[in-house]
Design an enzyme around this catalytic site. Structure first.
Site, PDB file in Angstrom:
ATOM      1  CD  GLU A   1       1.234 -85.507  70.522  1.00 50.32           C
ATOM      2  OE1 GLU A   1       1.964 -86.424  70.088  1.00 50.32           O
ATOM      3  OE2 GLU A   1       1.296 -84.339  70.096  1.00 50.32           O
TER       4      GLU A   1
ATOM      5  CG  ASP B   1       1.649 -91.491  67.269  1.00 50.89           C
ATOM      6  OD1 ASP B   1       1.386 -91.626  66.061  1.00 50.89           O
ATOM      7  OD2 ASP B   1       1.515 -90.403  67.865  1.00 50.89           O
TER       8      ASP B   1
ATOM      9  CG  ASP C   1      -3.846 -84.656  67.715  1.00 49.31           C
ATOM     10  OD1 ASP C   1      -2.716 -84.144  67.795  1.00 49.31           O
ATOM     11  OD2 ASP C   1      -4.062 -85.762  67.182  1.00 49.31           O
TER      12      ASP C   1
ATOM     13  CE  LYS D   1       3.299 -81.723  68.091  1.00 50.86           C
ATOM     14  NZ  LYS D   1       2.188 -82.683  68.095  1.00 50.86           N
TER      15      LYS D   1
END
Ligand code: AMP
Length: 620
Positions: free
Chosen positions: A187, A209, A25, A87
């Site tokens: 994800e 999330d 992850d 990211k």
């Protein structure tokens, strides 16, 4: 992208797996790595027992990059050389990121304006691929310590909304450290896999999330073993930090009768608010003490002050459901991801909105890495016959434009990927030396009704008569949905190629709309295709006769020429204005009349050939 389950034949599970694979992850704030090497999927900790690796890298002159907690601590004292949240920069250009406030402490290398943003550090220029590779490398060393042998490959998770460039650069980061990528996995899909939801026949899953700084919601649909992302939503500036901020303001008000304490106290207040927030996840109320002030706070009061934030997330869920035209009753499971979903106020709000308790048995920080680890085990071949391999399917047909703006489908929709298919094409005109390969996606027959994905040119085709050249066009879709198209002229082997991500910018709704319009227009499309094909055939006949007359025109007398002229004119008129029957009849008439001319040409050339002339030279 839809996912299809198939079982992996002939594989037996051993107590110790033979091909070590890992799930990663690679997060904006924290990253994790998992392994199924010892039988069960485990998220691996560092030597001090920490599972989370802060996605922060500090670069110093002449030393190896420092990744994780130590780098995070250094960020305050050495912000220019300590890179976090990399990211967010993947797949972007320098000019795009220079003005993003969270990156204002960095100096970007201006000479790379068109390329990837590169941060100038003491240890040289670092781009997002390099920084991501350094994070991956740190995770991998954790796996090496645990497994003690080489890693076969990794499943790396990416947000569902990541585009082609972002996915590609994630892969490149792994390539840079020689780590084979078994698959990039969305994800939310990973989280659903961690809860074993992929083994159900069907159902709709909300993956909620809520992390420290971002919020994402994905709606997945599982139908006959196929997973699809139906809709996504979120807020890139909403997360646990906002709860800390609101609570710190409230405490400041109690302590100083002012929401804006002196700057030095800000950081300490936020850290204190964060610890109170964590305490309230475990207890109904908290006794508070800050400087000389004492007080208390219960969950209900905490909820009241943070209600706007929680409501915002519920509204996003509502929008996602609306986008997919689903009601709350149609949601079968809610999966919790991200540290902030530990807050009971968040879980309660979700339960009351969806009318069912969210799935929260797995640590919300680990759930994505766990799903990636499960998938990695399957892809590495470490699972038994009873385990399933999740494969993507191509949701819409992929093909190329041919003459008359028609679409030739090369990979039909619902083909399981990875897949490669090739088809041969040829030139339309005599002496044609190049061709445009126009890659399209969709179910309709005409290019204008499909989605254009890419165009590229194949040059250097040797001069030949129309229809003689052979161009092989190969479509290959890899496991991550990346399409490469290669066009190759078979006599010279000259080739040209392009890569595209067919799912980029395409959500479930758009796919549904494209399928619906293809069904509605199926009959009309067939007719249009038929008439276009008749027109092409007619035009090709006219072109062929014209070029034959240029070479061997003297085989015809004036009457013969006039006769052909009249019929070609009639056919041209019909191609422009006639019905399909009229075009076919006119083509047929011209074909009949020109066949005598073709026969005389054949006789002539056979005569030449018998005199020793190479047959290859005849039609030059
Ligand atoms: P993530 O980015 O998923 O690691 O989430 C980090 C966020 O989760 C931070 O804002 C944390 O304060 C928050 N968080 C972690 N554990 C808890 C907890 N037990 N209660 C409330 N918030 C938490």
């Amino acid at each position: 992208m839809a996912l299809l389950k198939i079982s992996e034949p002939g594989k037996r599970q051993s107590a110790i797996n033979t091909k070590p694979a890992v799930g990663i992850d690679l997060g904006t704030t924290n990253s994790l790595i998992s392994s199924g090497y010892r039988g069960n999927i485990e998220v691996l900790a560092d030597t001090s027992g920490q599972f989370l690796l802060p996605s922060v890298v500090r670069y110093g002159k002449g030393v190896r990059p420092i990744v994780g907690w130590m780098a995070k601590e250094a960020a305050i004292g050495d912000p220019q050389n300590t890179v976090s949240s990399i990211k967010r920069l993947l797949g972007r250009g320098t000019s795009e990121v220079e003005n993003m406030p969270q990156f204002e402490q960095y100096t970007f290398d201006a000479s790379r304006d068109e390329g990837a943003p590169a941060i100038i550090t003491e240890a040289g220029v670092k781009d997002p691929i390099q920084v991501s590779a350094d994070i991956l490398s740190e995770l991998l060393s954790r796996a090496h310590d645990y497994i003690g042998e080489d890693i076969e490959g990794a499943v790396i998770t990416v947000p569902a909304y990541f585009n082609d460039a972002q996915r590609q650069q994630t892969k490149e980061a792994a390539n840079l450290i020689g780590l084979p990528v078994l698959r990039l996995l969305n994800e939310p899909t990973a989280a659903a896999i961690a809860y074993g939801l992929d083994s159900k026949e069907e159902g709709n899953v909300i993956v909620y999330d809520l992390g420290g700084g971002t919020f994402d919601v994905s709606l997945l649909c599982l139908k006959k073993g196929v997973f699809e992302v139906l809709a996504t939503g979120g807020d890139t500036a909403l997360g646990g930090d906002d709860f800390d901020y609101i609570l710190s303001n409230w405490i400041a008000k109690q302590v100083y009768s002012d929401e804006n304490p002196i700057l030095e106290e800000r950081g300490r207040l936020i850290a204190y608010a964060n610890s109170v927030k964590h305490h309230l996840s475990l207890h109904e109320s908290a006794d508070l003490e800050f400087n000389n002030w004492r007080g208390s706070l219960n969950r209900k009061e905490f909820l009241e002050m943070c209600e706007p934030l929680v409501k915002k997330t519920i509204n996003t869920c509502r929008r996602v459901l609306r986008d997919a035209s689903l009601s709350v009753e149609q949601i079968d499971n809610i999966v919790m991801v991200g540290g902030s979903t530990r807050m009971p106020i968040v879980r309660q709000a979700l339960e009351s909105y969806f009318g069912r308790a969210p799935l929260a048995a797995i640590d919300p920080d680990k759930v994505v890495a766990m799903g990636a680890g499960i998938q990695a085990e399957v892809l590495a071949g470490n699972k038994s016959d009873n385990d399933f391999l999740l494969l993507d399917v191509n949701p819409l047909s992929l093909g190329i434009e041919t003459m008359g703006e028609l679409v030739e489908k090369i990979i039909p929709r619902n083909t399981t990927i990875p897949v490669a298919k090739a088809q041969e094409f040829t030139t339309f005109k005599d002496g044609q030396t190049s061709m445009i390969i126009h890659v399209v996606q969709g179910e309709r027959e005409l290019v204008s009704d499909c989605r254009s994905l890419a165009r590229f040119e194949l040059g250097g085709i040797p001069k030949m008569v129309a229809g003689a050249a052979k161009i092989r066009v190969t479509f290959q879709v890899d496991a991550d949905g990346l399409l490469s198209v290669v066009a190759q002229e078979l006599s010279t082997l000259k080739m040209s190629e392009i890569q595209v991500k067919p799912s980029f910018g395409l959500d479930a709704k758009a796919i549904e709309e494209m399928l619906r319009s293809s069904h509605q227009n199926a009959e009309l499309d067939m007719e249009l295709r038929a008439i276009k094909e008749a027109q092409i055939e007619g035009r090709q006949l006219i072109d062929a006769i014209n070029s034959a007359r240029e070479i061997d025109g003297d085989l015809l007398d004036e009457l013969g020429h006039n006769h052909l002229d009249n019929l070609m004119h009639e056919l041209s008129e019909n191609i422009s204005n006639g019905t399909i029957e009229e075009i076919r009849e006119a083509t047929e008439r011209l074909n009949r009349v020109s066949s005598d001319f073709a026969a005389s040409r054949m006789d002539l050339h056979i005569g030449h050939a018998l005199k020793g002339e190479a047959i290859d030279n005849i039609d030059r």
